[in-house]
Structures are given as C-alpha cells and as structure tokens.
Enzyme design. Structure first.
Site, short mmCIF file in Angstrom:
data_model
loop_
_atom_site.label_atom_id
_atom_site.label_comp_id
_atom_site.label_asym_id
_atom_site.label_seq_id
_atom_site.Cartn_x
_atom_site.Cartn_y
_atom_site.Cartn_z
N ASP A 162 -0.86 -6.48 3.00
CA ASP A 162 -1.31 -5.44 4.18
C ASP A 162 -2.13 -4.62 3.53
O ASP A 162 -2.00 -4.06 2.25
CB ASP A 162 0.06 -4.84 4.40
N GLU A 178 -8.37 1.39 -2.99
CA GLU A 178 -9.33 2.46 -3.11
C GLU A 178 -8.95 3.75 -3.84
O GLU A 178 -7.76 4.12 -3.89
CB GLU A 178 -9.87 2.75 -1.67
N GLU A 206 -5.32 -8.72 4.69
CA GLU A 206 -5.80 -7.78 5.80
C GLU A 206 -6.80 -6.96 5.11
O GLU A 206 -6.56 -6.03 4.49
CB GLU A 206 -4.59 -6.94 6.49
N ARG A 253 1.28 -12.42 3.03
CA ARG A 253 -0.07 -11.55 3.82
C ARG A 253 0.06 -10.09 3.35
O ARG A 253 1.01 -9.45 3.15
CB ARG A 253 0.31 -11.56 5.29
N ASN A 288 0.70 -1.30 0.15
CA ASN A 288 -0.01 -0.07 -0.09
C ASN A 288 0.99 1.32 0.06
O ASN A 288 0.62 2.17 -0.64
CB ASN A 288 -0.98 0.04 1.49
N HIS A 289 2.04 1.23 0.71
CA HIS A 289 2.98 2.44 0.73
C HIS A 289 4.36 1.87 1.09
O HIS A 289 4.64 0.50 1.25
CB HIS A 289 2.29 3.01 2.20
N ASP A 293 -1.66 -5.94 16.00
CA ASP A 293 -2.20 -4.54 15.86
C ASP A 293 -3.17 -4.24 16.98
O ASP A 293 -3.00 -5.16 17.82
CB ASP A 293 -3.06 -4.16 14.53
N GLN A 317 4.79 7.52 5.40
CA GLN A 317 4.41 6.18 4.73
C GLN A 317 3.57 6.66 3.51
O GLN A 317 2.38 6.49 3.45
CB GLN A 317 3.64 5.10 5.37
#
Ligand code: MG
Length: 539
Positions: free
Chosen positions: A200, A207, A242, A198, A102-103, A308, A168
């Site tokens: 993340d 999105e 996730e 996995r 994602n980042h 988390d 990030q």
C-alpha cells in the site's frame, strides 16, 4: 528463482468483510469466503488480492491497522485464514495480502507507546515536530477530509506527520527498526504460505517527510531491501505496488527486476477512461506506444476500477473535465478534486455493449488484468455512503435477504447492501447470472478463459496500427511469434476499418458472429464492437 507466475495472473480484488458472512454477524469472514472459493475458481481468476483483514478500528476500511500479525476477530481466526489459504491453493489460486506499511492506526501499540514516552524506541517509529513547518512539502491525500499533514497529539505534546487521515500516523522507514519490524511481519505471513503482498502507498513509504530524519540517500533502497528479504524467504513470492505517478517515475519501482514485481497501472487507467469518454483512441494509442520499458521480471497490473476512487490525477484539468462530463456529471460522483467514486457498470449506464468493450480492451492489453469483486456481475455503487465507501458495498449473491451476503439484520451489516434501483440485488446478482448463459458473468468467464489461452498478453510489447478511424483502437501484442491483434470500437457508431497485415487471422473473441474473413482486410465493427484475432505468419 521466481517462475514469473504473476505475469499472466488474473487478479481479483476481494474485501473479505464485504464478500460472504458465514455466522450472521453482518461482517463477511474467512469461513464465508472459503465457501465461495469454488465460485472464484469457476470464474477462472488465479490470484486474489485480499484487502486488509487485520485487527483495526475500521475508520479507513481496515487500512488503519493495530496488529499486523493477526486476523480481525470479525473476519474469523488465524486458523480460518490458514484454512482459506489451503482451500485456495487446492484450487490453484494464489493469495496476495495487503501490507499497509506506510502508516499504522493511531490505536496501534507502537503509536500508543510512542506518544506516551519520548525515550521509547517506538517514538522514533513516527515523525514528530514541536512546531509543524509553516509550509509543508506535502498535501494531504484526502483533501476535503484532511486539511494538513501534521496533527497535534495532546499526550505527546507534539505534532505528528500523517499523509493519509490524521488517525493514520506515518511510519518512518528511514528508521532501520521500522524496516526490521516489517521484515518480521512479512516473514510471519510468508511462513503461513501467502504468495506475496500488495504494498500500500509505496511511493509515500519512501519519500522524505518534512523532517531530516526521514531522508535516506537512495529512497528506493527501502523497497529493494524489502524485496530482497521477501525473495530470500520465498523466491516465488510477488510484490504488487500501489504506485501512482508520472510514467518516468514508475520504472524505478521495478528496480531492474530487484524491487516490485507488479505495479498497478494507474497511468493506463487514466487514459482508458479518457478514451472511453472521448470515444476516440488517439491519445490512448500514443500512450500505449510510449509506455516505459520494464524489466523481464516486471509486470503491469491493469484495471478499470479498484476499490478506491478512480484517480484521474494524470490527466490535464481539461481532460479530467471531459471524463467527469461523461462519467461523473454530478458533483457528488466526484471525489478529492481528482477522481470518481463510482463503479464501472453505473458509469457506463449499465450499457452491456460498452461494458463488454471496456473489459475486452482491458484484457487485450499487455499486463495482468484485475477484476474487483462484483464487477464480474456489473454491480453498482451507493453514493449515499461517505467518500470511497460508495464502491465498497457487499457482494450480491442472490435475490434473497441482504443479497445473500448475510443473514444479519440490516442494521448490523458492515455496509448496506444495494437493494433498490437498476443495480439492486434483485436485478444484479450471481445466482441469476449463473442461470443465464448470456449473462455478463458468463461473458466475463469466457473473457478470462480466452485471456488465459493467449499468454503473449503477459508481455509488454505492443504495436498500435493506424486504421484511419480515430474511434477504433487496433493493437497487436506478440511474444515468440504468437501474435494477438485486437480491434475495439470506442464509439456507438458502426464502422469499417482496414488493417494492413499479411498474416492469416483466426477469430479468438468477438462481440458477435461475423462473416468469414476470406483474406479480406476490411473489418466491420458495430458500435462498441470488439474483435480479437490470433495470427499465424504466412510462409
Ligand atoms: Mg461474519
């Protein structure tokens, strides 16, 4: 063609830098974890989820990556990783590694190039704006720690988008060059022999992000393309996402068997804790029967806690307050206005009966169960650590210096070991529990063993019985004529319930010895009692 191995996996979440330090530098490492593989094999887990071990400034527990095709030198070398992988394989343990797509870290060379040169192809890996929108469609993931999803970068003279921390920057997966980079990265690790990834923050990857160039016609195509690539490279590899969301949003992530193989079951987790807090199974029973159907290739990864916060976003405000009151009475135990930053054992006040009932229930539900390192011995948390680091303390191996985690001076440890109180390493550690046949560790081993003997729990068909006592969840999971019925008393009061079944029942697991059934359909359960039965249909 996949063998669907993950449908009955016993998952174990492992943070290498908190597990075992082999060289006394205070950081857990791959050689250290290699020396603990026999422990993990003996525990019975079949698949490790390794949290990020890539080079990183470690401002977010390694979820701020600067190089996706290397091992952080503090964790060892790439060769050490390969040796660990081979050792796991020898013991029949599979490895999923965390892929933080994602980042990146703001220190990643892509971002450094992107901020310096607007004409560089790396500039378009990220999402920029001269002026951030007055009202973003997004909220920061970590409210309180971040106020906005846009951060001004002086070098670029522009704002960049970040859904997580400001260090990030989010990647733009609508850009085919970004997707190609990740295919190269995934291939790198698949060629080394990992069993999957996995993924993340999967929903955030796809999105749209306040900017037209981040929009694609069908966002799930991004994950399907990734999945098709992985299957093409390694047909037996699995992707575990996730993906926290409302139940009607979740089946899309399975993509009719062409997208993610496993989803972490945040939804179930919310209602498990609501049921534990209320000591009432009604809502949980309803949730279990209304779970969305998933494809044959798909599976839920069920858990009580991961590393988390315990995210309670799926509950109503009133329901969340009930869970807070039971398990996080102090404000400091809560986080991000939506969750709890404690481990399971302290949430249950170290009550062994309640802990057994909770894990027994987790393991009896359809799906692949996850245990997080340290939960098998009932490790505690350290609320003096910031944010989610409270649940990320080093593994407690023995009543020795630093709990046997490391020989480094305390000041050099990656995180302080819990060394005081009820959950300090003097009282809670692996070595003591290995010696004690009645320990929680040995109980957990047995639970894992029994779970493996009942592969029907890898299906998703679940029936909930009405037993006339709202404190008791009575459910049945079946596959190909093999049934398992489980009773769990969520309350601390002894109860007797009646179960309307014709089958012959054989006790498979229970919290204590019970009298022979003798075809009675009345079942007594002490407070927090649990009983599992295999059933054989009467002819
Ligand atoms: Mg080390």
């Amino acid at each position: 063609m996949t063998t669907l191995w993950y449908k009955n996996a016993i998952l174990y979440g492992l943070d290498i830098d908190k597990f075992q330090d082999s060289n006394g530098d205070g950081w857990g490492d791959f050689p250290g974890a290699l020396g603990r593989l026999d422990y993990l094999a003996d525990l019975g887990v079949t698949c490790l989820w390794l949290l990020p071990f890539y080079p990183s400034p470690h401002r977010d527990n390694g979820y701020d990556v600067v190089d996706y095709c290397a091992v952080d030198p503090r964790y060892g070398t790439l060769k050490d990783f390969q040796t660990f992988l081979a050792g796991a394989r020898e013991r029949g343990i599979r490895i999923l590694i965390d892929m933080v797509a994602n980042h990146t870290s703001d220190q990643h060379p892509w971002f450094q190039e992107a901020r310096r040169d607007k004409t560089s192809k790396y500039h378009d890996y990220y999402i920029w704006a001269q002026e951030p929108p007055e009202k973003s469609a997004h909220q920061p993931i970590f409210p309180g720690a971040e106020n906005s999803v846009w951060h001004y970068d002086e070098v670029a003279g522009a704002y960049y988008f970040h859904i997580f921390y400001h260090f990030q920057p989010s990647l733009n997966h609508a850009n085919p060059d970004v997707r190609a980079e990740f295919q190269r990265i995934l291939k790198f690790w698949l060629d080394l022999g990992v069993d999957g990834f996995r993924i993340d923050a999967a929903p955030h990857m796809i999105e749209p992000k306040d900017s037209p160039e981040t929009i694609v016609p069908h966002p799930h195509d991004i994950l399907r393309e990734m999945s098709a690539f992985v299957r093409g490279q390694s047909p037996d590899a699995a992707l575990l996402a996730e993906a926290d969301g409302e139940p009607d949003e979740l089946p899309a992530f399975f993509g009719d068997g062409r997208e993610m193989h496993l989803l972490f079951n945040f939804y179930l987790d919310n209602y498990l804790f609501l049921a534990f807090a209320r000591r009432n199974a009604n809502t949980l029973g309803r949730v279990l029967t209304q779970f969305p159907n998933i494809p044959r290739e798909g599976q839920w990864a069920n858990f009580l806690r991961n590393l988390d916060e315990l995210d309670l976003e799926r509950l109503t405000e009133d329901e969340r307050q009930v869970v807070y009151a039971a398990f996080a009475p102090d404000e400091d135990m809560r986080i991000y206005n939506r969750g709890i930053r404690r481990r399971t054992a302290p949430m249950f006040g170290g009550n062994r009966r309640q802990m057994e009932m909770a894990y027994s229930l987790l393991f009896s539900l359809p799906g692949a169960p996850l245990v997080v390192y340290g939960d098998e011995i009932g490790m505690g948390d350290d609320l003096s650590q910031p944010e989610r680091n409270s649940v990320r303390t080093p593994m407690q191996w023995a009543d020795e210096l630093n709990g046997g985690f490391s020989t480094a001076p305390v000041s050099k440890l990656v995180r302080p070991v819990i060394d005081t109180g009820e959950f300090g390493y003097e009282r809670v550690n692996v070595t003591d529990q290995q010696r004690d046949p009645d320990s929680f560790l040995n109980w957990m081993k047995r639970l894992i063993e029994i779970r493996k003997q009942n592969p029907q729990l890898g299906t998703e068909l679940c029936h909930v019985f009405d037993v006339g006592a709202p404190e008791v969840l009575a459910h049945q999971v079946q596959l190909d004529g093999h049934n398992l019925i489980a009773l769990h008393n969520l309350s601390d009061k002894p109860l007797t319930v009646t179960l309307d079944v014709n089958d012959t029942l054989t006790e498979a697991l229970a919290n204590q010895a019970y009298p022979a059934l003798n075809h009675s359909r009345e079942f007594s359960l002490p407070g927090f009692g649990y009983r599992w039965f295999r059933t054989v249909a009467r002819r």
